[in-house]
Design an enzyme around this catalytic site. Structure first.
Site, PDB file in Angstrom:
ATOM      1  CD  GLU A  30      -3.021  -1.325   2.077  1.00  0.00           C
ATOM      2  OE1 GLU A  30      -3.107  -0.419   2.920  1.00  0.00           O
ATOM      3  OE2 GLU A  30      -3.808  -2.289   2.017  1.00  0.00           O
ATOM      4  CG  HIS A  87     -15.651  -6.756   6.572  1.00  0.00           C
ATOM      5  ND1 HIS A  87     -15.269  -5.963   7.617  1.00  0.00           N
ATOM      6  CD2 HIS A  87     -14.571  -6.836   5.755  1.00  0.00           C
ATOM      7  CE1 HIS A  87     -14.015  -5.567   7.436  1.00  0.00           C
ATOM      8  NE2 HIS A  87     -13.565  -6.080   6.317  1.00  0.00           N
ATOM      9  CG  HIS A  88     -15.197 -13.262   7.229  1.00  0.00           C
ATOM     10  ND1 HIS A  88     -15.230 -14.475   6.578  1.00  0.00           N
ATOM     11  CD2 HIS A  88     -16.389 -13.142   7.872  1.00  0.00           C
ATOM     12  CE1 HIS A  88     -16.405 -15.069   6.824  1.00  0.00           C
ATOM     13  NE2 HIS A  88     -17.124 -14.276   7.593  1.00  0.00           N
ATOM     14  CD  GLU A  89      -9.335  -6.583   9.149  1.00  0.00           C
ATOM     15  OE1 GLU A  89      -9.534  -5.818   8.200  1.00  0.00           O
ATOM     16  OE2 GLU A  89      -8.294  -7.274   9.273  1.00  0.00           O
ATOM     17  CG  HIS A  91      -9.594  -5.056   1.067  1.00  0.00           C
ATOM     18  ND1 HIS A  91      -9.609  -3.679   1.099  1.00  0.00           N
ATOM     19  CD2 HIS A  91     -10.417  -5.424   0.065  1.00  0.00           C
ATOM     20  CE1 HIS A  91     -10.424  -3.233   0.159  1.00  0.00           C
ATOM     21  NE2 HIS A  91     -10.945  -4.270  -0.483  1.00  0.00           N
ATOM     22  CD  GLU A  92      -5.998  -4.912   4.353  1.00  0.00           C
ATOM     23  OE1 GLU A  92      -6.745  -5.823   4.720  1.00  0.00           O
ATOM     24  OE2 GLU A  92      -6.394  -3.770   4.074  1.00  0.00           O
ATOM     25  CD  GLU A 109      -6.804  -2.516   0.205  1.00  0.00           C
ATOM     26  OE1 GLU A 109      -7.222  -1.393   0.490  1.00  0.00           O
ATOM     27  OE2 GLU A 109      -6.369  -3.314   1.069  1.00  0.00           O
ATOM     28  CD  GLU A 150      -8.241   1.276   2.435  1.00  0.00           C
ATOM     29  OE1 GLU A 150      -9.340   0.703   2.378  1.00  0.00           O
ATOM     30  OE2 GLU A 150      -7.239   0.787   2.975  1.00  0.00           O
TER      31      GLU A 150
HETATM   32  C1  NOJ Z   1      -8.530  -2.055   5.422  1.00  0.00           C
HETATM   33  C2  NOJ Z   1      -9.344  -2.313   4.201  1.00  0.00           C
HETATM   34  O1  NOJ Z   1      -8.633  -1.979   3.037  1.00  0.00           O
HETATM   35  C3  NOJ Z   1     -10.613  -1.515   4.312  1.00  0.00           C
HETATM   36  O2  NOJ Z   1     -11.383  -1.635   3.137  1.00  0.00           O
HETATM   37  C4  NOJ Z   1     -11.385  -1.951   5.536  1.00  0.00           C
HETATM   38  O3  NOJ Z   1     -12.504  -1.106   5.703  1.00  0.00           O
HETATM   39  C5  NOJ Z   1     -10.517  -1.858   6.796  1.00  0.00           C
HETATM   40  N1  NOJ Z   1      -9.255  -2.498   6.591  1.00  0.00           N
HETATM   41  C6  NOJ Z   1     -11.199  -2.506   7.984  1.00  0.00           C
HETATM   42  O4  NOJ Z   1     -11.257  -3.889   7.804  1.00  0.00           O
HETATM   43 CA    CA Z   2      -6.120  -1.829   2.879  1.00  0.00          CA
END
Ligand code: NOJ
Ligand code: CA
Length: 713
Positions: free
Chosen positions: A174, A409-411, A479-480, A498, A504
């Site tokens: 990033e 969403h799975h963070e 993402h990531e 991503e 963002e």
């Molecule tokens: C980073 C992600 O790129 C973003 O899209 C997300 O909202 C946040 N992390 C929280 O998970």
């Molecule tokens: Ca990100």
């Protein structure tokens, strides 16, 4: 059909030995020429020319193993095989309805010259777009389980090229891009360079792929990899004294690179080359061609789509992911104004339903967000426990009644061992409540501790997620993760990643510079679609809090153009519903634009400066054009000769107002409609940091009466 043939038969036509030890393979169009040399000391070198110009000078190939403790860089040549391929295949979704895979292949079968008896093959494929090669370790008695300490692949450049680079890093991509000559790359503060420095006190410069370069003699050269499976990602260590790039694999927690079991193969190393920047963008199909066909037999459940989301409102501080009181550090300053509440989610569902948007992403729906960021903690999220104000059942019913899907969403907070424990339970929960797509996230330092986002352990994890979600008929947006390498061909349920600096960053940092989106197609997007989250209409972000300094560094029209220039089968309309409602005329482009395509034409492109692309929607006569520029205003003359010659169309042009610019007047736009046909040309005027978006649809009689006809302008 695959044509296996004896090397001798082919020799006269396209493979020939120029000297005793040189083997030359030319692409079908004769423009790309690979030379492989087996030297008398046993080393195998390869070099590449394009239209007679040098692209890669003789460069080394091989390995250092940890176990067995051998160097694998001097060989006896046992056998040379050749073959060729010319087939056309249809991706489940993509930039084109069908893709031609045409190459000549050369396989060297080698045995270690220094007594270990280890056998290895190097397989080269020469395409019109460039060269891919990989190492293969066949099943053999002398090699069972083995550990790679280093891959010794070199890319010796023919000059000190200009390069778009980001620092070598094992965990993130990033970054903003730098643009310097190879000799002027200063990535010494990057994670990879620092690690090498700590071990060797050598002042290293490590960068990432896809690495996009331009030579002084006008060649565009892109180095990346394809089919990254069960192996670490490849970074690049620069040797400035010789302009040589060396592969540098992402290490694991104990400093090894890869653990393999014969039979095994590495990802492909890819060198794409052209004298036209537009052809580089079209050549990303070479990376797809080097990946395995889809493993999903019936892909009918996989749907390219647009989404809105309870998302940007958190990034700009209107609401929060968390529900309650902050316990400790957080990603954003939380204030307990929980965005993912049932009423608010319904508002997004209503908006999606009204505007033909298929889905609504909801972040912050599950417990854990009070204490998730920067903790390196094992058990943060469980992926099945909603906050009390998020009514899973009610929302399932409501979304279904409006024919809208909610995206899960799975963070993971990078606690991947925890996620692995929960995956099946979480996917069963999703299916029970009607979800068929998940956005995953890997913010933070990886657990198992010491592993990296781009190391072999995580590469295997991303593939497990792709395969397991496929078994549940779930689509994925990661993402990531590691940067993509074309695996979306094999797992078409893996819609997007991503894996670069997305929109963002404009919400809460110094932001992305105006040339950022003109570079990404040449770098990050070469490997696969990006969830960039375009579509921000209120680009000046002080409308909620007058102290907020951040803004999106584009015009509004450039945000529209990104739906065409930034290819993805999953596109977010990222701004707030109220901001779209206030500019419903401009939002029409987002309603109309397709996410899956029959045909793509790269019209104009120069990395770091501009990109203009036209695409024809899948199964539809509609075309869409996106044109974007860096900080310089510019005009594009766009002949519409790709249109059907017997049809009249109405072209709707969404363009920057004459007094617009990304920094001073970013939100001013004009919408114009004209009748056009295949002989027409459009002049698209782009403001500094601006863009233009055009939809072209068959004209009705009423359109023909209402709008002026454009001729060649
Ligand atoms: C980073 C992600 O790129 C973003 O899209 C997300 O909202 C946040 N992390 C929280 O998970
Ligand atoms: Ca990100």
């Amino acid at each position: 059909m695959r044509l296996r043939s004896l090397f001798a038969i082919f020799a006269a036509a396209c493979f020939f030995q120029a000297s005793a030890a040189d083997i030359i393979v030319r692409s079908v169009n004769n423009q790309v020429e690979l030379t492989v040399t087996h030297q008398s000391n046993g080393a195998v070198l390869y070099s590449i020319n394009y239209k007679g110009k040098k692209v890669i000078l003789p460069s080394g190939l091989g390995f250092k193993f940890q176990t067995p403790a051998i160097s694998l860089d001097q060989f006896d040549l046992k056998k040379v095989d050749s073959s060729s391929m010319d087939q056309t295949w249809k991706p489940v979704w993509g930039e084109n309805a069908s893709i031609r895979d045409q190459y000549r292949e050369l396989t060297l079968s080698l045995v270690d010259k220094n007594g270990s008896g280890v056998e290895m093959q190097i397989v080269f494929r020469v395409f019109n777009e460039g060269v891919g090669f990989r190492y293969v370790f066949p099943q053999q008695e002398k090699l069972n389980h083995f550990i790679i300490a280093d891959e010794k692949t070199q890319f010796a450049l023919a000059g000190d090229h200009m390069a778009f680079w980001i620092p070598g890093d094992f965990d993130t991509n990033e970054f903003k891009y730098n643009h310097t000559r190879i000799s002027k790359v200063d990535a010494s503060s990057g994670m990879m360079s620092q690690e090498i420095h700590a071990k060797t006190s050598f002042s290293a410069n490590g960068v990432q792929t896809p690495l996009m370069m331009k030579s002084d003699d006008g060649l565009y050269i892109n180095i990346h990899e394809a089919a990254l499976v069960n192996y670490p990602a490849m970074d690049i260590l620069i040797d400035k004294s010789t302009n040589t790039l060396n592969s540098y694999l992402v290490p694991d927690a104990v400093g090894n690179k890869a653990y393999l079991q014969a039979p095994a193969k590495t990802p492909w190393r890819t060198i794409i080359v052209s004298d036209k920047a537009t052809e580089i963008l079209a050549a990303n199909k070479m990376i797809l061609n080097l990946n395995d066909p889809s493993k999903i037999e019936d892909p009918s459940w996989i749907k390219p789509q647009k989404m809105v989301g309870v998302w940007w409102e958190m990034h700009i501080g209107k609401s929060s992911w968390d529900y309650g009181v902050t316990k400790s550090a957080s990603f954003m300053q939380p204030h307990g104004h929980h965005g993912a509440n049932t009423e608010n989610v319904k508002r997004y569902i209503d908006f999606a339903a009204k505007n033909g948007i298929q889905s609504v992403l909801v972040e912050g729906w599950n417990t854990g967000w009070e204490d998730w960021f920067g903790q390196w903690k094992e058990d943060v999220f469980d992926f099945v426990t909603p906050y009390p104000d998020f009514n899973v059942v009610e929302l399932q019913k409501y979304a279904a009644s409006k024919n809208v899907k909610i995206i899960m969403h799975h963070e993971t907070s990078a606690s991947v061992t925890n996620y692995e424990r929960w995956m099946d339970t979480a996917y069963r929960f999703m299916k029970k409540y009607g979800y068929d797509a998940v956005k995953t996230g890997y913010v933070g330092r990886i657990i198992p501790r010491g592993e990296h986002h781009d190391g072999q352990w995580m590469i295997r994890h991303y593939e497990r997620v792709a395969a397991k979600t496929a078994s549940y008929h779930i689509m994925v947006d990661a993402h990531e993760p590691v940067r993509p390498t074309g695996l979306q061909r094999t797992y078409p349920n893996w819609l997007a990643c991503e894996a670069a600096r997305g929109n963002e960053f404009n919400a809460w940092s110094e932001g992305n510079p105006p040339d950022h989106e003109t570079i990404l197609p040449f770098t990050r997007l070469m490997g696969g679609p990006m969830d960039y989250t375009p579509g921000i209409f209120r680009v000046k972000l002080n409308y909620l809090d007058s102290n907020k300094k951040e803004s999106v560094h584009t015009t509004l029209c450039k945000q529209l153009a990104l739906y065409v220039t930034m290819y993805s089968p999953l596109q977010m309309a990222a701004d707030l519903p109220e901001n779209y409602e206030a500019r419903s005329d401009a939002f029409q482009f987002i309603r109309d634009v397709a996410v899956d395509w029959d045909e793509t034409r790269i019209l104009e492109a120069e990395p770091g400066d501009y990109v203009e692309i036209a695409r024809k929607a899948k199964g539809s006569p509609n075309w869409f054009i996106g044109a974007i520029t860096d900080e310089n205003a510019r005009n594009f003359l766009t002949p519409l000769n790709f249109l059907d010659s017997d049809k009249k169309y109405v072209a709707t042009i969404y363009r920057d107002a004459d007094n617009a610019s990304w920094d001073k007047n970013p939100e001013a736009y004009k919408i114009e409609k004209y009748i056009v046909d295949s002989k027409s040309g459009l002049v698209l005027k782009l403001a500094a940091g601006g863009g233009a978006a055009v939809s072209i649809m068959p004209a009705t009689d009423n359109d023909i009466r209402s709008y002026q006809k454009i001729n060649k302008k």
